[in-house]
Motif scaffolding. Sequence first.
Motif, mmCIF file in Angstrom:
data_model
loop_
_atom_site.group_PDB
_atom_site.id
_atom_site.type_symbol
_atom_site.label_atom_id
_atom_site.label_comp_id
_atom_site.label_asym_id
_atom_site.label_seq_id
_atom_site.Cartn_x
_atom_site.Cartn_y
_atom_site.Cartn_z
ATOM 1 N N GLY A 1 0.820 -1.202 0.000
ATOM 2 C CA GLY A 1 0.000 0.000 0.000
ATOM 3 C C GLY A 1 0.853 1.249 0.000
ATOM 4 N N ALA A 2 0.277 2.350 -0.446
ATOM 5 C CA ALA A 2 0.977 3.632 -0.490
ATOM 6 C C ALA A 2 -0.064 4.737 -0.544
ATOM 7 N N SER A 3 0.398 5.977 -0.406
ATOM 8 C CA SER A 3 -0.504 7.118 -0.551
ATOM 9 C C SER A 3 0.263 8.297 -1.113
ATOM 10 N N VAL B 1 -0.097 5.607 -11.931
ATOM 11 C CA VAL B 1 1.106 6.169 -12.542
ATOM 12 C C VAL B 1 1.243 7.604 -12.044
ATOM 13 N N VAL B 2 2.336 7.884 -11.325
ATOM 14 C CA VAL B 2 2.544 9.201 -10.724
ATOM 15 C C VAL B 2 3.854 9.784 -11.258
ATOM 16 N N PRO B 3 3.825 10.512 -12.367
ATOM 17 C CA PRO B 3 5.055 11.085 -12.920
ATOM 18 C C PRO B 3 5.751 12.012 -11.925
ATOM 19 N N GLY B 4 7.078 11.919 -11.883
ATOM 20 C CA GLY B 4 7.860 12.780 -11.013
ATOM 21 C C GLY B 4 8.041 12.266 -9.602
ATOM 22 N N TYR B 5 7.320 11.222 -9.225
ATOM 23 C CA TYR B 5 7.438 10.640 -7.892
ATOM 24 C C TYR B 5 8.239 9.336 -7.968
ATOM 25 N N ALA B 6 8.780 8.933 -6.836
ATOM 26 C CA ALA B 6 9.474 7.652 -6.750
ATOM 27 C C ALA B 6 8.534 6.526 -7.175
ATOM 28 N N GLY B 7 9.100 5.495 -7.798
ATOM 29 C CA GLY B 7 8.291 4.397 -8.311
ATOM 30 C C GLY B 7 7.439 3.715 -7.260
ATOM 31 N N ASN C 1 8.826 11.406 -1.847
ATOM 32 C CA ASN C 1 7.871 11.432 -2.951
ATOM 33 C C ASN C 1 8.586 11.865 -4.226
ATOM 34 N N GLY C 2 8.824 13.166 -4.366
ATOM 35 C CA GLY C 2 9.500 13.673 -5.550
ATOM 36 C C GLY C 2 10.962 13.262 -5.604
ATOM 37 N N LEU C 3 11.509 13.274 -6.814
ATOM 38 C CA LEU C 3 12.884 12.853 -7.047
ATOM 39 C C LEU C 3 13.764 14.051 -7.401
ATOM 40 N N PRO C 4 15.061 13.964 -7.119
ATOM 41 C CA PRO C 4 15.948 15.107 -7.365
ATOM 42 C C PRO C 4 16.396 15.200 -8.817
ATOM 43 N N LEU C 5 16.885 16.365 -9.172
ATOM 44 C CA LEU C 5 17.578 16.571 -10.435
ATOM 45 C C LEU C 5 18.738 15.586 -10.529
ATOM 46 N N ARG D 1 5.551 4.995 -5.285
ATOM 47 C CA ARG D 1 4.254 5.679 -5.197
ATOM 48 C C ARG D 1 3.372 5.413 -6.414
ATOM 49 N N SER D 2 3.786 4.505 -7.289
ATOM 50 C CA SER D 2 2.970 4.115 -8.445
ATOM 51 C C SER D 2 2.637 2.627 -8.335
ATOM 52 N N PRO D 3 1.832 2.248 -7.354
ATOM 53 C CA PRO D 3 1.593 0.823 -7.093
ATOM 54 C C PRO D 3 0.795 0.142 -8.203
ATOM 55 N N LYS D 4 1.003 -1.158 -8.294
ATOM 56 C CA LYS D 4 0.324 -2.004 -9.274
ATOM 57 C C LYS D 4 -0.795 -2.801 -8.592
ATOM 58 N N TRP D 5 -1.621 -3.440 -9.426
ATOM 59 C CA TRP D 5 -2.653 -4.379 -8.976
ATOM 60 C C TRP D 5 -3.561 -3.754 -7.906
#
Length: 231
Positions: free
Chosen positions: A26-28, A61-67, A114-118, A69-73
């Motif tokens: 799970g995630a949010s 699918v959450v662009p710009g966030y760590a993977g 959540n967000g990822l760095p340059l 935070r884009s859970p499957k199933w």
Amino acid sequence: AAEGAGHVAFSCADECHVEGKTFHYGASIPIAKALAAEVLLAYEMNGAALTPEHGAPLRLVVPGYAGVRSPKWLHTITVQDAPSDNPIQADDYKLFPPHVTKETADPTKGITINGLPLNSAICEPAPHARLSAGAATVRGYATATDRAVARVDVSQDGGRTWSQAELEDHSGGPWSWTFWHAMLDLPKGEHELAVRAWDDAGQTQPALPDDTWNYKGYLSAAWHRVSVLVE
């Protein structure tokens, strides 16, 4: 969304087995991000139904966030006041200051990732490559998540001097990879190539991993360095 709700939580069908505990993944994410136009509940990819390995029947699918935070199933979606209490969200993927160790880490005091760095990387030449003296092409990519990559610099002497790379097929948009290349004139000897990216807010990468060190190694985005031998 319910008034005052600040987060959207996702529960998934897959099971996790961690330190003797079994629970569903799970995630949010913050509700403002969940409502952003780029965030998708995906059931197809490239015109075809998702395959199981890509999260069928439904994934986030959450662009710009760590993977993470884009859970499957996906099984359940909940709008709620607080972040998910799932161990993946509550305990893992937390950023701690340098003095914190595995033994002293308190997940409630870590920064949720959540967000990822340059970031940027050299893809060519490979580490420890042997090159001929003279003109050499260096290639790689850069990412700036929700900002745009504005410039990429390449060094042939470990960061003492820099040359500006050429951006290829540069969209200037967020979440996209920007490919780049640079031509360097390399004399004989050992060289440490390095790359750093700049975003459209004028921010750049730290020079050394020590600048952002944490015991889990999260969000390490220092200059990427590649050593080569020129003969």
